[in-house]
Write a protein that holds these residues in place. Structure first.
Motif, PDB file in Angstrom:
ATOM      1  N   TRP A  47       0.923  -1.170  -0.139  1.00 19.66           N
ATOM      2  CA  TRP A  47      -0.001  -0.009  -0.193  1.00 19.66           C
ATOM      3  C   TRP A  47       0.838   1.201   0.091  1.00 19.66           C
ATOM      4  O   TRP A  47       1.937   1.422   0.584  1.00 19.66           O
ATOM      5  CB  TRP A  47      -1.047  -0.236   1.388  1.00 19.66           C
TER       6      TRP A  47
ATOM      7  N   TRP B  88      -6.909   1.425   4.742  1.00 20.18           N
ATOM      8  CA  TRP B  88      -6.007   2.459   3.818  1.00 20.18           C
ATOM      9  C   TRP B  88      -7.055   3.590   3.715  1.00 20.18           C
ATOM     10  O   TRP B  88      -6.614   4.715   3.477  1.00 20.18           O
ATOM     11  CB  TRP B  88      -5.599   1.776   2.781  1.00 20.18           C
ATOM     12  N   GLU B  89      -8.246   3.374   3.187  1.00 16.64           N
ATOM     13  CA  GLU B  89      -9.229   4.510   2.818  1.00 16.64           C
ATOM     14  C   GLU B  89      -9.444   5.266   4.068  1.00 16.64           C
ATOM     15  O   GLU B  89      -9.497   6.432   3.840  1.00 16.64           O
ATOM     16  CB  GLU B  89     -10.102   3.899   2.160  1.00 16.64           C
TER      17      GLU B  89
ATOM     18  N   GLU C 122      -9.865  -7.306   1.812  1.00 17.51           N
ATOM     19  CA  GLU C 122     -10.958  -6.063   2.023  1.00 17.51           C
ATOM     20  C   GLU C 122     -10.726  -5.142   3.355  1.00 17.51           C
ATOM     21  O   GLU C 122     -10.978  -3.991   3.016  1.00 17.51           O
ATOM     22  CB  GLU C 122     -12.313  -6.884   2.189  1.00 17.51           C
TER      23      GLU C 122
ATOM     24  N   ALA D 189      -8.069  -2.783   2.457  1.00 13.01           N
ATOM     25  CA  ALA D 189      -8.195  -1.589   1.651  1.00 13.01           C
ATOM     26  C   ALA D 189      -9.103  -0.546   2.495  1.00 13.01           C
ATOM     27  O   ALA D 189      -9.005   0.542   2.071  1.00 13.01           O
ATOM     28  CB  ALA D 189      -9.096  -2.304   0.593  1.00 13.01           C
TER      29      ALA D 189
END
Length: 263
Positions: free
Chosen positions: A199, A239-240, A233, A236
């Motif tokens: 990432w 990170w968002e 999932e 992700a």
């Protein structure tokens, strides 16, 4: 006529961070954002803010166990997430509860220090983590320094091998504490490396990223996802939430775990 809206429950045991960046509040937001429902038991009260932790007030192990048992009599959690424990004696009680619910997936986030660098686990807790909870965990989610402390190993693969030898079924080692251009997370089971995800490293420091990730995984396991899918999932999503982090205090940024509600 109303329609009953059921959703899986995640039992979260962890410390209370008054700033809302980490701990039980982080757990609850991450679980709810995934579409599951959090029920929570506080293992320790703390004095902390976005700049760091001052004091920990462990709750009585018997009280924590009693609250967990009251919830387990009332609902059937789809997963158990354990964060900051607060005291070594509580580990044995949590181990007993896990043994009594052998089908319950357990996500253990072995919180050994804060994002600002303060240690929150003593030698007795480390010994009982190694000898008790890790063996009862479906997934253990240390960052690399925590994995090194728990195992005495250096690299992610060797750390994971030693944690798996202690009885964990899966190990996710995160690279958030490195200084590389990318954050690399490694997912292992007894057959070796199962997933490596890279990432972009975000600027700034964040308070509660580990709690967010572990709880997001637990929620997805409760929703029925397989481990590699749940981990990918949840990474992700985490990170968002960091990319959209909030400035709520003077120091570390707070993950925006409910970014989907932003207008």
């Amino acid at each position: 006529m109303s329609t009953l809206n059921e959703r899986p429950v995640v039992l979260c045991v962890g410390g209370h961070d008054p700033s809302g960046g980490a701990g039980i509040l982080a757990d609850a937001e991450a679980v709810r954002a995934a579409g599951a429902f959090p029920v929570t038991v506080i293992s320790a009260l703390t004095e902390q803010n976005t700049c760091g932790l001052s004091r920990i007030y462990p709750q009585a192990p018997a009280h924590v166990e009693g609250q967990c048992r009251a919830l387990l009599r009332d609902c059937v959690p789809g997963a158990l997430k354990i964060g900051m424990i607060g005291s070594a004696p509580l580990i044995d009680r949590l181990g007993t509860l896990i043994d009594e619910n052998p089908d319950l997936p357990v996500v253990l986030d072995p919180v050994l220090g804060t994002g600002a660098g303060q240690r929150v686990a003593d030698a007795a807790m480390l010994d009982r983590l190694r000898g008790n909870l890790i063996a009862r965990s479906t997934l253990v989610t240390p960052n690399l320094p925590e994995a090194q402390t728990l195992t005495g190993a250096l690299g992610p693969s060797e750390c994971a091998t030693r944690l798996l030898s202690l009885g964990a079924r899966w190990v996710l080692i995160t690279g958030t504490h490195d200084d590389t251009a990318e954050v690399t997370n490694w997912l292992f089971n007894t057959e070796g490396l199962q997933q490596r995800l890279d990432w972009p490293r975000l600027a700034g420091e964040y308070h509660g990223s580990g709690c967010t990730l572990a709880s997001a995984i637990a929620a997805r396991l409760a929703l029925g996802a397989a481990m590699p899918e749940a981990v990918a999932e949840a990474q992700a999503y985490t990170w968002e939430s960091l990319d959209r982090a909030l400035r709520t205090g003077r120091c570390q940024l707070t993950p925006n775990r409910l970014y989907a509600l932003d207008r």
